[in-house]
Design a protein around this motif. Structure first.
Motif, PDB file in Angstrom:
ATOM      1  N   THR A  20     -13.377 -63.456  -7.429  1.00 47.62           N
ATOM      2  CA  THR A  20     -13.235 -64.808  -7.996  1.00 47.62           C
ATOM      3  C   THR A  20     -12.544 -64.655  -9.346  1.00 47.62           C
ATOM      4  O   THR A  20     -13.191 -64.485 -10.380  1.00 47.62           O
ATOM      5  CB  THR A  20     -14.610 -65.497  -8.133  1.00 47.62           C
ATOM      6  N   THR A  21     -11.217 -64.667  -9.308  1.00 46.98           N
ATOM      7  CA  THR A  21     -10.461 -64.319 -10.521  1.00 46.98           C
ATOM      8  C   THR A  21      -9.656 -65.493 -11.076  1.00 46.98           C
ATOM      9  O   THR A  21      -8.774 -65.318 -11.906  1.00 46.98           O
ATOM     10  CB  THR A  21      -9.532 -63.120 -10.257  1.00 46.98           C
ATOM     11  N   THR A  22      -9.976 -66.715 -10.602  1.00 46.17           N
ATOM     12  CA  THR A  22      -9.346 -67.898 -11.190  1.00 46.17           C
ATOM     13  C   THR A  22     -10.392 -68.653 -11.992  1.00 46.17           C
ATOM     14  O   THR A  22     -11.527 -68.808 -11.540  1.00 46.17           O
ATOM     15  CB  THR A  22      -8.778 -68.819 -10.082  1.00 46.17           C
ATOM     16  N   ALA A  23     -10.021 -69.110 -13.186  1.00 47.27           N
ATOM     17  CA  ALA A  23     -10.897 -69.960 -14.004  1.00 47.27           C
ATOM     18  C   ALA A  23     -10.172 -71.267 -14.276  1.00 47.27           C
ATOM     19  O   ALA A  23      -8.970 -71.270 -14.544  1.00 47.27           O
ATOM     20  CB  ALA A  23     -11.242 -69.262 -15.312  1.00 47.27           C
ATOM     21  N   VAL A  24     -10.908 -72.363 -14.166  1.00 49.30           N
ATOM     22  CA  VAL A  24     -10.326 -73.691 -14.396  1.00 49.30           C
ATOM     23  C   VAL A  24     -11.141 -74.401 -15.464  1.00 49.30           C
ATOM     24  O   VAL A  24     -12.372 -74.410 -15.395  1.00 49.30           O
ATOM     25  CB  VAL A  24     -10.385 -74.556 -13.103  1.00 49.30           C
ATOM     26  N   TYR A  25     -10.461 -74.976 -16.461  1.00 47.63           N
ATOM     27  CA  TYR A  25     -11.182 -75.862 -17.377  1.00 47.63           C
ATOM     28  C   TYR A  25     -10.315 -77.045 -17.788  1.00 47.63           C
ATOM     29  O   TYR A  25      -9.092 -76.942 -17.809  1.00 47.63           O
ATOM     30  CB  TYR A  25     -11.742 -75.106 -18.591  1.00 47.63           C
ATOM     31  N   SER A  26     -10.995 -78.161 -18.079  1.00 50.44           N
ATOM     32  CA  SER A  26     -10.293 -79.366 -18.505  1.00 50.44           C
ATOM     33  C   SER A  26     -10.392 -79.524 -20.009  1.00 50.44           C
ATOM     34  O   SER A  26     -11.256 -78.935 -20.663  1.00 50.44           O
ATOM     35  CB  SER A  26     -10.891 -80.608 -17.837  1.00 50.44           C
ATOM     36  N   LYS A  56     -11.041 -76.682  -4.249  1.00 48.84           N
ATOM     37  CA  LYS A  56      -9.883 -76.678  -3.352  1.00 48.84           C
ATOM     38  C   LYS A  56      -9.138 -75.341  -3.410  1.00 48.84           C
ATOM     39  O   LYS A  56      -8.607 -74.891  -2.405  1.00 48.84           O
ATOM     40  CB  LYS A  56      -8.910 -77.809  -3.724  1.00 48.84           C
ATOM     41  N   LEU A  57      -9.078 -74.735  -4.609  1.00 47.43           N
ATOM     42  CA  LEU A  57      -8.359 -73.468  -4.738  1.00 47.43           C
ATOM     43  C   LEU A  57      -9.128 -72.344  -4.052  1.00 47.43           C
ATOM     44  O   LEU A  57      -8.543 -71.439  -3.469  1.00 47.43           O
ATOM     45  CB  LEU A  57      -8.160 -73.112  -6.212  1.00 47.43           C
ATOM     46  N   GLY A  58     -10.458 -72.376  -4.135  1.00 43.58           N
ATOM     47  CA  GLY A  58     -11.269 -71.274  -3.633  1.00 43.58           C
ATOM     48  C   GLY A  58     -11.212 -70.094  -4.583  1.00 43.58           C
ATOM     49  O   GLY A  58     -10.278 -69.969  -5.389  1.00 43.58           O
ATOM     50  N   LYS A  59     -12.222 -69.239  -4.528  1.00 40.93           N
ATOM     51  CA  LYS A  59     -12.300 -68.063  -5.413  1.00 40.93           C
ATOM     52  C   LYS A  59     -12.000 -68.439  -6.867  1.00 40.93           C
ATOM     53  O   LYS A  59     -11.218 -67.771  -7.569  1.00 40.93           O
ATOM     54  CB  LYS A  59     -11.381 -66.951  -4.931  1.00 40.93           C
ATOM     55  N   ALA A  60     -12.601 -69.551  -7.302  1.00 34.07           N
ATOM     56  CA  ALA A  60     -12.348 -70.047  -8.655  1.00 34.07           C
ATOM     57  C   ALA A  60     -13.654 -70.487  -9.305  1.00 34.07           C
ATOM     58  O   ALA A  60     -14.551 -70.994  -8.629  1.00 34.07           O
ATOM     59  CB  ALA A  60     -11.376 -71.221  -8.601  1.00 34.07           C
ATOM     60  N   HIS A  61     -13.750 -70.294 -10.595  1.00 39.17           N
ATOM     61  CA  HIS A  61     -14.880 -70.777 -11.382  1.00 39.17           C
ATOM     62  C   HIS A  61     -14.447 -71.965 -12.220  1.00 39.17           C
ATOM     63  O   HIS A  61     -13.353 -71.965 -12.786  1.00 39.17           O
ATOM     64  CB  HIS A  61     -15.400 -69.688 -12.324  1.00 39.17           C
ATOM     65  N   LYS A  62     -15.350 -72.934 -12.326  1.00 38.42           N
ATOM     66  CA  LYS A  62     -15.110 -74.089 -13.201  1.00 38.42           C
ATOM     67  C   LYS A  62     -15.875 -73.875 -14.502  1.00 38.42           C
ATOM     68  O   LYS A  62     -17.081 -73.641 -14.487  1.00 38.42           O
ATOM     69  CB  LYS A  62     -15.556 -75.368 -12.487  1.00 38.42           C
ATOM     70  N   TYR A  63     -15.146 -73.911 -15.603  1.00 39.90           N
ATOM     71  CA  TYR A  63     -15.752 -73.756 -16.937  1.00 39.90           C
ATOM     72  C   TYR A  63     -15.909 -75.138 -17.591  1.00 39.90           C
ATOM     73  O   TYR A  63     -15.302 -76.109 -17.147  1.00 39.90           O
ATOM     74  CB  TYR A  63     -14.886 -72.808 -17.788  1.00 39.90           C
ATOM     75  N   PRO A  64     -16.737 -75.239 -18.660  1.00 37.35           N
ATOM     76  CA  PRO A  64     -16.970 -76.554 -19.247  1.00 37.35           C
ATOM     77  C   PRO A  64     -15.714 -77.172 -19.872  1.00 37.35           C
ATOM     78  O   PRO A  64     -14.841 -76.465 -20.374  1.00 37.35           O
ATOM     79  CB  PRO A  64     -18.025 -76.304 -20.331  1.00 37.35           C
ATOM     80  N   THR A  65     -15.660 -78.473 -19.816  1.00 40.97           N
ATOM     81  CA  THR A  65     -14.544 -79.232 -20.389  1.00 40.97           C
ATOM     82  C   THR A  65     -14.652 -79.230 -21.914  1.00 40.97           C
ATOM     83  O   THR A  65     -15.747 -79.414 -22.453  1.00 40.97           O
ATOM     84  CB  THR A  65     -14.616 -80.676 -19.845  1.00 40.97           C
ATOM     85  N   VAL A  66     -13.524 -79.031 -22.579  1.00 40.66           N
ATOM     86  CA  VAL A  66     -13.489 -79.174 -24.041  1.00 40.66           C
ATOM     87  C   VAL A  66     -13.747 -80.655 -24.327  1.00 40.66           C
ATOM     88  O   VAL A  66     -13.042 -81.521 -23.809  1.00 40.66           O
ATOM     89  CB  VAL A  66     -12.107 -78.742 -24.601  1.00 40.66           C
ATOM     90  N   ASN A  67     -14.792 -80.953 -25.108  1.00 41.60           N
ATOM     91  CA  ASN A  67     -15.257 -82.348 -25.145  1.00 41.60           C
ATOM     92  C   ASN A  67     -14.781 -83.183 -26.346  1.00 41.60           C
ATOM     93  O   ASN A  67     -15.176 -84.336 -26.475  1.00 41.60           O
ATOM     94  CB  ASN A  67     -16.775 -82.414 -24.995  1.00 41.60           C
ATOM     95  N   VAL A  68     -13.910 -82.608 -27.177  1.00 43.10           N
ATOM     96  CA  VAL A  68     -13.242 -83.404 -28.214  1.00 43.10           C
ATOM     97  C   VAL A  68     -11.762 -83.026 -28.162  1.00 43.10           C
ATOM     98  O   VAL A  68     -11.434 -81.843 -28.023  1.00 43.10           O
ATOM     99  CB  VAL A  68     -13.808 -83.118 -29.624  1.00 43.10           C
ATOM    100  N   GLY A  69     -10.888 -84.015 -28.235  1.00 39.28           N
ATOM    101  CA  GLY A  69      -9.454 -83.727 -28.158  1.00 39.28           C
ATOM    102  C   GLY A  69      -8.692 -84.429 -29.264  1.00 39.28           C
ATOM    103  O   GLY A  69      -9.256 -84.755 -30.314  1.00 39.28           O
ATOM    104  N   CYS A  70      -7.394 -84.653 -29.015  1.00 36.75           N
ATOM    105  CA  CYS A  70      -6.534 -85.310 -30.005  1.00 36.75           C
ATOM    106  C   CYS A  70      -6.516 -86.810 -29.728  1.00 36.75           C
ATOM    107  O   CYS A  70      -5.872 -87.270 -28.786  1.00 36.75           O
ATOM    108  CB  CYS A  70      -5.128 -84.730 -29.923  1.00 36.75           C
ATOM    109  N   SER A  71      -7.232 -87.560 -30.541  1.00 31.88           N
ATOM    110  CA  SER A  71      -7.437 -88.999 -30.288  1.00 31.88           C
ATOM    111  C   SER A  71      -7.139 -89.838 -31.513  1.00 31.88           C
ATOM    112  O   SER A  71      -7.743 -90.902 -31.701  1.00 31.88           O
ATOM    113  CB  SER A  71      -8.883 -89.239 -29.829  1.00 31.88           C
ATOM    114  N   GLU A  72      -6.201 -89.391 -32.330  1.00 32.35           N
ATOM    115  CA  GLU A  72      -5.858 -90.141 -33.543  1.00 32.35           C
ATOM    116  C   GLU A  72      -5.539 -91.606 -33.204  1.00 32.35           C
ATOM    117  O   GLU A  72      -5.923 -92.515 -33.938  1.00 32.35           O
ATOM    118  CB  GLU A  72      -4.662 -89.462 -34.236  1.00 32.35           C
TER     119      GLU A  72
END
Ligand SMILES: [Zn+2]
Length: 249
Positions: A20-26, A56-72
């Motif tokens: 499981t060598t794919t990591a996904v985060y939002s 859908k990708l398979g062999k992937a881990h979902k990491y936590p979403t960065v919860n503050v972004g650029c919202s000027e």
């Protein structure tokens, strides 16, 4: 398991060793979403999207979403937090580097908030240079992202203007599916926002004057026809399109 949130470190290590060598985060935000949706909307939807992409990708881990972004452009409205562009970019460098150090070979960075697309696109080549031997994939096409939504809304007879780019029919629908307890459905009749085209001129005006320049209530679209069923279809459509994009890289 796909979501690392409830996994232990030994379980994660074993999964990486077994391929499981794919990591996904939002990359989400904490910002005003008009009278119907809570400020955490883009983070909730980022979690749902990253999980579905990883499934859908398979062999992937979902990491936590960065919860503050650029919202000027939402700062006129209380509850909004914003990071300076460089701060967000540094956070992304550090998170991506952490994942690479643990052996992930493909790292996918998905913005789930409009204001993060530009900063992610800008830092993309640096993320790649910093992590040789690791495939870094960033999805940075904001108009493409909105187009996946409007293509789906057409199927339900919802116009692109009502579907909207911020707290309109599409986003309220996705939240009715992902987190119904946080949706103020009784406020939907008061939430009609900007109903003009979401084109380059509109996005330029938002980033220049703030979203209040287009809508005094901070809404783009009209959530009147929002539903849980539409919401699931939107999430499925975006996740499918993003997976196709990833596979084409
Ligand atoms: Zn949003």
């Amino acid at each position: 398991m796909i979501d690392v949130a409830n996994m232990t470190s030994p379980e994660i290590r074993a999964a990486i060793e077994k391929g499981t060598t794919t990591a996904v985060y939002s990359v989400g935000s904490n910002e005003q979403h008009g009278p119907v949706l809570g400020v955490r909307t883009d983070t909730v939807l980022g979690d749902v999207l990253a999980l579905r992409v990883a499934e859908k990708l398979g062999k992937a881990h979902k990491y936590p979403t960065v919860n503050v972004g650029c919202s000027e452009h939402h700062m006129k409205f209380p509850g909004t937090l914003t990071l300076r562009k460089e701060t967000l970019q540094n956070v992304l460098k550090d998170i991506t580097r952490s994942l690479a150090r643990h052996g992930y070979k493909r790292i996918i960075v998905l913005p789930s908030h409009g204001g993060n697309f530009g900063p992610i696109e800008e830092v993309s080549s640096e993320l790649k240079e910093m992590n040789p031997g690791v495939e870094i994939i960033t999805y940075t096409d904001l108009t493409g992202f909105v187009a996946y939504l409007t293509k789906t809304s057409e199927k339900f007879g919802i116009s692109p203007e009502d579907s909207g780019a911020h707290a309109g029919e599409s986003e309220v629908s996705m939240m009715l599916y992902a987190n119904p307890a946080g949706v103020r459905t009784e406020k939907i009749p008061e939430a009609k926002g900007y109903l003009g085209a979401f084109d380059d001129a509109a996005t330029e005006k938002i980033f220049r004057e703030g979203i209040g320049g287009l809508s005094p209530i901070g809404v783009l679209g009209d959530p009147a026809e929002a539903s849980k069923e539409h919401g699931e279809a939107y999430i499925e459509a975006i996740a499918t399109a993003i997976v196709e994009y990833i596979k084409a890289q």
